[in-house]
Design a protein around this motif. Structure first.
Motif, PDB file in Angstrom:
ATOM      1  N   PRO A 196       0.810  -1.228   0.000  1.00  0.00           N
ATOM      2  CA  PRO A 196       0.000   0.000   0.000  1.00  0.00           C
ATOM      3  C   PRO A 196       0.838   1.270   0.000  1.00  0.00           C
ATOM      4  O   PRO A 196       0.544   2.207  -0.744  1.00  0.00           O
ATOM      5  N   GLY A 197       1.906   1.291   0.794  1.00  0.00           N
ATOM      6  CA  GLY A 197       2.748   2.483   0.864  1.00  0.00           C
ATOM      7  C   GLY A 197       3.323   2.827  -0.501  1.00  0.00           C
ATOM      8  O   GLY A 197       3.232   3.969  -0.967  1.00  0.00           O
ATOM      9  N   PHE A 198       3.897   1.822  -1.151  1.00  0.00           N
ATOM     10  CA  PHE A 198       4.495   2.074  -2.468  1.00  0.00           C
ATOM     11  C   PHE A 198       3.441   2.508  -3.486  1.00  0.00           C
ATOM     12  O   PHE A 198       3.667   3.392  -4.310  1.00  0.00           O
ATOM     13  N   ALA A 199       2.285   1.863  -3.419  1.00  0.00           N
ATOM     14  CA  ALA A 199       1.232   2.199  -4.370  1.00  0.00           C
ATOM     15  C   ALA A 199       0.820   3.664  -4.208  1.00  0.00           C
ATOM     16  O   ALA A 199       0.677   4.403  -5.188  1.00  0.00           O
ATOM     17  N   ARG A 200       0.661   4.091  -2.969  1.00  0.00           N
ATOM     18  CA  ARG A 200       0.225   5.473  -2.736  1.00  0.00           C
ATOM     19  C   ARG A 200       1.267   6.481  -3.204  1.00  0.00           C
ATOM     20  O   ARG A 200       0.953   7.473  -3.846  1.00  0.00           O
ATOM     21  N   VAL A 201       2.522   6.213  -2.828  1.00  0.00           N
ATOM     22  CA  VAL A 201       3.583   7.143  -3.206  1.00  0.00           C
ATOM     23  C   VAL A 201       3.678   7.247  -4.734  1.00  0.00           C
ATOM     24  O   VAL A 201       3.727   8.341  -5.308  1.00  0.00           O
ATOM     25  N   MET A 202       3.664   6.103  -5.405  1.00  0.00           N
ATOM     26  CA  MET A 202       3.804   6.124  -6.857  1.00  0.00           C
ATOM     27  C   MET A 202       2.613   6.809  -7.519  1.00  0.00           C
ATOM     28  O   MET A 202       2.770   7.614  -8.425  1.00  0.00           O
ATOM     29  N   ARG A 203       1.417   6.517  -7.028  1.00  0.00           N
ATOM     30  CA  ARG A 203       0.238   7.140  -7.616  1.00  0.00           C
ATOM     31  C   ARG A 203       0.326   8.665  -7.513  1.00  0.00           C
ATOM     32  O   ARG A 203       0.091   9.395  -8.478  1.00  0.00           O
ATOM     33  N   GLY A 204       0.713   9.144  -6.315  1.00  0.00           N
ATOM     34  CA  GLY A 204       0.825  10.586  -6.120  1.00  0.00           C
ATOM     35  C   GLY A 204       1.856  11.197  -7.061  1.00  0.00           C
ATOM     36  O   GLY A 204       1.619  12.225  -7.694  1.00  0.00           O
ATOM     37  N   GLN A 205       2.992  10.515  -7.182  1.00  0.00           N
ATOM     38  CA  GLN A 205       4.041  11.018  -8.065  1.00  0.00           C
ATOM     39  C   GLN A 205       3.583  11.052  -9.517  1.00  0.00           C
ATOM     40  O   GLN A 205       3.816  12.012 -10.231  1.00  0.00           O
ATOM     41  N   VAL A 206       2.923   9.972  -9.935  1.00  0.00           N
ATOM     42  CA  VAL A 206       2.473   9.909 -11.326  1.00  0.00           C
ATOM     43  C   VAL A 206       1.485  11.036 -11.605  1.00  0.00           C
ATOM     44  O   VAL A 206       1.549  11.698 -12.649  1.00  0.00           O
ATOM     45  N   LEU A 207       0.601  11.284 -10.646  1.00  0.00           N
ATOM     46  CA  LEU A 207      -0.369  12.368 -10.842  1.00  0.00           C
ATOM     47  C   LEU A 207       0.352  13.702 -11.026  1.00  0.00           C
ATOM     48  O   LEU A 207      -0.023  14.515 -11.870  1.00  0.00           O
ATOM     49  N   THR A 208       1.405  13.917 -10.227  1.00  0.00           N
ATOM     50  CA  THR A 208       2.152  15.169 -10.352  1.00  0.00           C
ATOM     51  C   THR A 208       2.878  15.240 -11.692  1.00  0.00           C
ATOM     52  O   THR A 208       2.760  16.212 -12.432  1.00  0.00           O
ATOM     53  N   VAL A 209       3.628  14.182 -11.987  1.00  0.00           N
ATOM     54  CA  VAL A 209       4.450  14.206 -13.196  1.00  0.00           C
ATOM     55  C   VAL A 209       3.574  14.250 -14.450  1.00  0.00           C
ATOM     56  O   VAL A 209       3.894  14.921 -15.425  1.00  0.00           O
ATOM     57  N   ARG A 210       2.429  13.567 -14.400  1.00  0.00           N
ATOM     58  CA  ARG A 210       1.553  13.537 -15.553  1.00  0.00           C
ATOM     59  C   ARG A 210       1.116  14.945 -15.943  1.00  0.00           C
ATOM     60  O   ARG A 210       0.845  15.232 -17.093  1.00  0.00           O
TER      61      ARG A 210
END
Lengths: 344, 290, 342
Positions: free
Chosen positions: B167-181
Motif C-alpha cells: 500500500p505504501g508504495f502504491a500510494r507514493v507512486m500514484r501521487g508522483q504519477v499524478l504530479t508528473v503527468r
C-alpha cells in the motif's frame, strides 16, 4: 499571406483558399463543480464557445486575448490535445474532431507544439540530443550515426551548437531551451506548429531572437503557425492574420493591417490602447477598460463584452451581436462593427 | 506587512534546507557509521564464516547460558551456541527477507500506483479501494494474517512482509504519477504523438521514481523488523539456525537471568533499522526529493 | 520631474554577493541610483540583471539569507539602512518602506481572509477601535479602486482574481502610508487591461500622497508610461540612468538601444526581422572581462574587452560605457540576428 488577402469579401464563412486547419463551430465546455453537494448540477464553463476560423497553408495566424479568453483551449483543441465538445476540426482535409488512438497519433507528427515554458516542456532526465532525436527514433526509426547527424542538423537549424547535444535542459539558458523545443517540433517536418505563448516568457532580447527564428523557419520549411500570445506587438511582428478572443469567443479577425489599423471591435481597441508603448512622448488615456472580465461561469446576456464596453447600448444587453463581414476577410462580432472610425 | 514576513519566512526555510544540504559534520559521522554497520551486516550475510568461525549448528549443553565476556563475546544461549555466531549467521535471513520483501512490495505497489495514477477513472477507484482495504490493517497484523494463512516458509514470509508494504508504495507512486503527468513535457510527448507506453516508461516513470527508491530503503528496515516479529511469534521458517526474531524469542524465557540472549538481537535489529533509515535520508537529499 | 525635491533613497555602490561553494558570486556589482520624494524611478533590465535583488536588498530581505553579503550604502530618508538594527529595520518595513511583489496570489497568506491580513498590517502601525479599523480598511480598498470592500474583506486570496489580489497588496502597502513603495514587477502577472488600471493607481498615489516609487520592471513600455527617471541595469550594474526622454530617444548605452530596438513596433513598417541583441545575459559566476556587455555590443572596441567603464555623468545622464552614443537609434547600427546561436 497574399493568398489570404486576395480573397473576395462576399464569402460568408472565414474560408481561405487553401486551408490547412479549419475550425467549424468549435466549442469546448467543461463541467465545474462549485459545490460539494452531489445533487447540485455542475456549472458549465464555456472555455471556447462556437468559434469558426480557417488557417491557410504557410501563414501565421495569431490568436490574442487576455487570460481566460479561451485562446489556449482553442489551440489545444485545434491540435487535438483536447477533444471538442461540439463542432468540427479539419486538418489538411481530414476530419480529426474525434480521432483517437493510433489514427490520432499518426496525424500528430504533422502538427507539433512549442510550449510557453521551455524548461517545463523538456524532460529533465533526458539530454538535448535525446529530446530532439526522440521523434525521429520513434517514428522514422532513425538510429546510430544517422540519428546523430540529423540531430546536429536540427540543432544548427535552430541556432544551437551541436556540441551541446549532451547537455541537460537545466544547463541551458531560457532562449536555448526554447530552441530545443523548436528543434523537437520541426524534427518530423510537420505541416502545422502550434506556438502556445512560445515567446511570452522570454526576455525581450531573446524574444526577438526566437521570433526571428520562427519566421525564418516558416519561410525555409513552409510551416504554418497558430501563434498564441497575449502581447500585441509580437503578434503584429510575426503574423499575417490575427484573431482576438474574449471569454471564449472570437471577437474580431482579419489581416494584421486591417485589425491593427482599423479595429472594428471595441475590445480590440481597448487591448491595443492598453498595450504599453516604449515612447514617453506618447501620453495617452491609460485606463481604457474598467473593472474585470465577468466570470466565465456566469456570462452576460447579449454581447459578453458589454459589461466593460465603453460603447454598450441597450441592444447589447438583449441581442447577441452578429458577425459583421467588413471585407478582405476582416470581420467583427459587434453591433457597431463597421461604424467605428479608423484608428489614428 | 504580511508579504514581507512571508518572504522572511521563506528565507529562513531556505536557510534550514541549506544547512541540511551543506551537511553538518554530525550528519556525515552518522552516515559513515551507518555505512560501516551495513557493510558488516552485508559481509555477515554473504560470508558469515569470516566473522564467526564456530559452527552455529553444533549444540553444546555444557556451555549453555554463559554470560558475555569470558570465552564468548556476547554470551551463549540455552543450547550452548554463541549468540554472536547466531547473530552473524542470522544476518543472511534478515537481509534476504528485507530485500526481497521490499522488492516485491515496491514492484507490485509501484505498478498498481502507476496504473491507477496514469489511467485514473474507475481503474484508479478500484485500485484505490483495494489499497485502502490493505491499509485498514496495520502492517504487522496484515503480514501476520498472511503468514498464518500461507504457512511458515521463507517464501511465504517474504510474500507476507512484501504484501504489507504494497500500500505504501502504491500510494507514493500514484501521487508522483499524478504530479508528473501534469508536467508540460508529458503533454509534449503526447503532442509528439508518442504511444502511451513510451510516454509512461520514458517520460513519466523515470521522473516519478525517486521517492519510491527512497521509501524502499526505509522499507527494508521495516521489513526486517516485521519479519523478525513474525519469527518471534513462531510464524517464521523452521530452520536449523535461528534468525534474529527466533533468537529474540529463544531468550524470552531466560530474560530474568540470561538477559543477553534477547538483548543483543534486539540491539542488532535496532541498529540495522536506524542505519538503513539514515542511508534513506541521505539518499533522499541526494535525489532531491521533497 | 521634481529635481529639487529631497532625496528619499540613495543607493551608492550597492554590492550583493551570494556564496556558492565558497566563491562569492556577484548578483549586484555596482548599483547607484537616487529616488526623490514624489518621484517614480523605473529600474529596468532583463532577467539576471540584478534589478529584483537590488529591490529586495533595500527592503533588507536578501540579507536574511546568510549566504548573501551586502556592501555599499543605502540611505533612506537620512538613515543608512545597512547600519540599522534588525528591530529598527523590521519596524521600518511595512511603515515607511513597503513592497509589492510580482505574484500577488502567493504574496497573500492563503489561510487568512483579506480582512485579517489587512488588519494585521494596520495594527502594526497604530491602534484604533475595531470599528475605526474597519473604516480604515474599507477606505484603503476604495483608494485602490475596490468599491465592494466588505465583500473583498470577507474573501480569501484564492477567491479573488490576480488583479484584485494585487490591489489588495497595494492597499496593504498603503495602509502604512509609506514614504517609499518598492514594486517588483507588480503588473507582470496581470493582463494588459488590468495592468493599465494598476499603473494608473500607482501614478495617482504618487500624485496624491507624494509617495516615492521604485518600480522594477522588464517592460520598457511600462517604464515609458510611468517613469520620471529610468535606470537600466545589466549583469548586476547600472549602465544608464537618464530621464525618460533621453533614455528612449537618445539612449547613451548600446544596451538600452538594443533593448528598445528589439521591441516590435505597434505602428508603421514591420521589419522583416527584429534587430535582436545577439547572445544572452552572462552568468554572474562567469562574467566577461572588461565591460560585461562587450561580447554582445555592436560598438565594442579593444578597450571595452579589458576595462570596465565607470558610471559617468554627462549632461544629466549617467552612463557606464566607453563609447556612449548620442544619436537616435539607426537600424544600421544594430546587428540583425537570424536565429543565431545564443
Amino acid at each position: 499571406m497574399s493568398v489570404t488577402q486576395a480573397r473576395t469579401s462576399d464569402q460568408e464563412d472565414v474560408g481561405v483558399p487553401d486551408p490547412i486547419l479549419t475550425l467549424d463551430h468549435v466549442s469546448k465546455h467543461y463541467e465545474v463543480r462549485s459545490s460539494s453537494n452531489p445533487f447540485v448540477r455542475p456549472d458549465l464553463l464555456r472555455a471556447v464557445d462556437d468559434v469558426s476560423l480557417a488557417i491557410g497553408r504557410g501563414e501565421t495566424f495569431g490568436l490574442v486575448g487576455e487570460s481566460g479568453s479561451g485562446k489556449s483551449t482553442l489551440g489545444r483543441v485545434a491540435v487535438r490535445l483536447s477533444t471538442p465538445t461540439s463542432g468540427r476540426v479539419e486538418f489538411d482535409g481530414l476530419d480529426i474532431s474525434h480521432l483517437g488512438g493510433t489514427n490520432l497519433r499518426r496525424v500528430r507528427r504533422h502538427m507539433q507544439v512549442v510550449f510557453q515554458d521551455p524548461l517545463g516542456s523538456l524532460n529533465p532526465r533526458m539530454d538535448v540530443g535525446d529530446i530532439i532525436g526522440e521523434p525521429l527514433r520513434v517514428f522514422d526509426k532513425v538510429r546510430g550515426s544517422e540519428l546523430d547527424d540529423r540531430v546536429a542538423d536540427l540543432m544548427r537549424a535552430v541556432g544551437l551548437d551541436p556540441s551541446r547535444a549532451s547537455a541537460r535542459p537545466r544547463a541551458l539558458s531560457g532562449g536555448q531551451r526554447q530552441r530545443v523545443g523548436i528543434a523537437r517540433a520541426i524534427s518530423l517536418n510537420p505541416k502545422l506548429i502550434l506556438a502556445d505563448e512560445a515567446v511570452s516568457a522570454l526576455d525581450v532580447s531573446v524574444q526577438a531572437q526566437i521570433s526571428n527564428l520562427l519566421v525564418d523557419l516558416r519561410e525555409r520549411l513552409g510551416l504554418t503557425y497558430l501563434f498564441i500570445a497575449h502581447g500585441l506587438p509580437i503578434v503584429r511582428q510575426v503574423c499575417q492574420r490575427v484573431g482576438v478572443m474574449y471569454l471564449g469567443r472570437l471577437m474580431e479577425y482579419g489581416t494584421i493591417d486591417d485589425v491593427f489599423e482599423n479595429p472594428q471591435h471595441p475590445y480590440t481597441r481597448a487591448l491595443m490602447a492598453a498595450s504599453p508603448i516604449p515612447d514617453p512622448t506618447v501620453r495617452r488615456e491609460r485606463i481604457v477598460l474598467h473593472g474585470e472580465p465577468p466570470s466565465p461561469l456566469d456570462l452576460p446576456s447579449g454581447c459578453r463584452f458589454r459589461t466593460r464596453c465603453p460603447m454598450a447600448q441597450d441592444v447589447c444587453v438583449d441581442v447577441a451581436p452578429p458577425l459583421v463581414q467588413l471585407g478582405n476577410g476582416h470581420a467583427a462580432e459587434c453591433h457597431f462593427a463597421g461604424q467605428l472610425e479608423a484608428a489614428a | 506587512m504580511a508579504a514581507v514576513d512571508a518572504a522572511a519566512f521563506t528565507e529562513v526555510r531556505g536557510l534550514r534546507r541549506q544547512l541540511r544540504r551543506t551537511g553538518v559534520s554530525v550528519n556525515s559521522a552518522l552516515l559513515y557509521a551507518s555505512l560501516a554497520w551495513m557493510a558488516i551486516v552485508a559481509l555477515a550475510a554473504l560470508i558469515p564464516g569470516v566473522l564467526a568461525t564456530d559452527d552455529p549448528t553444533v549444540l553444546d549443553p555444557a556451555r549453555a547460558l554463559q554470560p558475555p565476556g569470558a570465552g564468548t563475546l556476547l554470551g551463549t544461549e540455552q543450547y550452548g551456541r554463541s549468540v554472536a555466531t547466531l547473530l552473524v549467521h542470522g544476518a543472511r535471513s534478515a537481509m534476504v527477507i528485507g530485500l526481497l520483501a521490499t522488492t516485491f512490495g515496491m514492484l507490485v505497489g509501484s505498478v498498481l500506483g502507476l496504473i491507477a495514477g496514469y489511467l485514473g477513472g474507475w481503474v484508479d477507484m478500484v485500485i484505490g479501494r483495494f489499497i485502502d482495504m490493505l491499509m485498514c490493517f496495520p502492517g504487522v497484523l496484515l503480514a501476520l494474517i498472511i503468514a498464518a494463512a500461507l504457512g511458515s516458509t521463507t517464501t511465504n514470509l517474504i510474500l507476507a512482509v512484501g504484501i504489507a508494504t504494497v500500500p505504501g508504495f502504491a500510494r507514493v507512486m500514484r501521487g508522483q504519477v499524478l504530479t508528473v503527468r501534469g508536467h508540460l513535457y508529458v503533454e509534449a510527448a503526447r503532442s509528439n504523438g508518442f504511444s502511451p507506453a513510451r510516454t509512461v516508461f520514458r517520460h513519466i516513470l523515470p521522473n516519478a521514481l525517486a521517492p519510491s527508491v527512497v521509501m524502499a530503503t526505509v522499507s527494508i528496515g521495516v521489513a526486517i523488523v516485521v519479519a523478525a516479529s513474525l519469527s518471534f511469534l513462531g510464524l517464521g521458517p523452521r530452520t536449523e539456525v535461528p534468525d534474529w526474531g527466533q533468537l529474540l524469542s529463544l531468550g524470552q524465557p531466560y530474560l530474568a537471568n540470561s538477559w543477553w540472549i534477547s538483548t543483543f538481537p534486539g540491539i542488532t535489529l535496532t541498529l540495522t533499522v536506524i542505519a538503513v533509515s539514515l542511508l534513506g535520508d541521505w539518499l533522499r537529499d541526494r535525489l532531491d526529493v521533497e | 520631474m521634481t529635481t529639487t525635491a529631497r532625496t528619499m533613497l540613495a543607493l551608492t555602490g550597492l554590492r550583493v554577493d551570494v556564496d556558492r561553494h565558497g566563491t562569492a558570486i556577484p548578483l549586484v556589482r555596482d548599483a547607484t541610483l537616487q529616488v526623490r520624494a514624489g518621484e517614480i524611478v523605473c529600474l529596468v533590465g532583463e532577467s539576471g540583471s540584478g534589478k529584483s535583488v537590488t529591490a529586495r536588498t533595500i527592503m533588507g530581505l536578501t540579507q536574511l539569507n546568510p549566504r548573501m553579503s551586502v556592501g555599499g550604502s543605502a540611505v533612506f530618508d537620512g538613515d543608512e539602512l545597512f547600519d540599522l538594527s534588525a528591530e529598527r529595520m523590521r519596524r521600518l518595513r511595512g511603515r515607511e518602506l513597503a513592497m509589492v511583489f510580482q505574484e500577488p496570489l502567493s504574496s497573500l497568506d492563503p489561510v487568512w481572509n483579506i480582512d485579517s491580513q489587512l488588519r494585521e498590517g494596520l495594527r502594526r502601525r497604530e491602534r484604533v477601535s475595531q470599528k475605526a479599523e474597519t473604516g480604515r480598511l474599507l477606505e484603503a480598498l476604495a483608494e485602490v479602486g475596490i468599491h465592494d470592500g466588505s465583500r473583498v474583506l470577507r474573501s480569501y486570496p484564492h477567491q479573488l482574481s490576480g488583479g484584485m489580489c494585487q490591489r489588495v497588496m497595494i492597499a496593504m502597502a498603503l495602509l502604512a502610508r509609506p514614504k517609499l513603495l518598492i514594486a517588483d514587477e507588480p503588473t507582470t502577472a496581470l493582463d494588459v487591461t488590468i495592468q493599465a488600471q494598476i499603473l494608473e493607481l500607482i501614478d495617482k498615489l504618487r500624485r496624491d500622497e507624494d509617495m516615492s516609487v521604485l518600480l522594477v520592471t522588464h517592460d520598457m513600455g511600462v517604464a515609458a508610461d510611468l517613469a520620471d527617471r529610468v535606470v537600466v541595469m545589466y549583469a548586476g550594474r547600472v549602465v544608464e540612468d537618464a530621464s525618460p526622454r533621453d533614455a528612449f530617444a537618445r539612449s547613451a548605452h548600446p544596451y538600452t538601444r538594443g533593448l528598445l530596438a528589439c521591441i516590435p513596433p505597434m505602428i508603421g513598417e514591420r521589419p522583416e526581422q527584429l534587430p535582436a541583441i545577439p547572445g544572452t545575459v552572462p552568468d554572474p559566476s562567469n562574467l566577461p572581462t572588461g565591460c560585461s556587455y562587450h561580447p554582445r555590443c555592436p560598438r565594442a572596441s579593444e578597450r571595452c574587452t579589458v576595462e570596465d567603464p565607470p558610471l559617468t555623468n554627462v549632461a544629466g545622464t549617467a552612463v557606464a560605457c566607453w563609447r556612449p552614443g548620442d544619436v537616435v537609434i539607426g537600424e544600421d547600427e544594430l546587428v540583425t540576428v537570424r536565429g543565431q546561436a545564443s
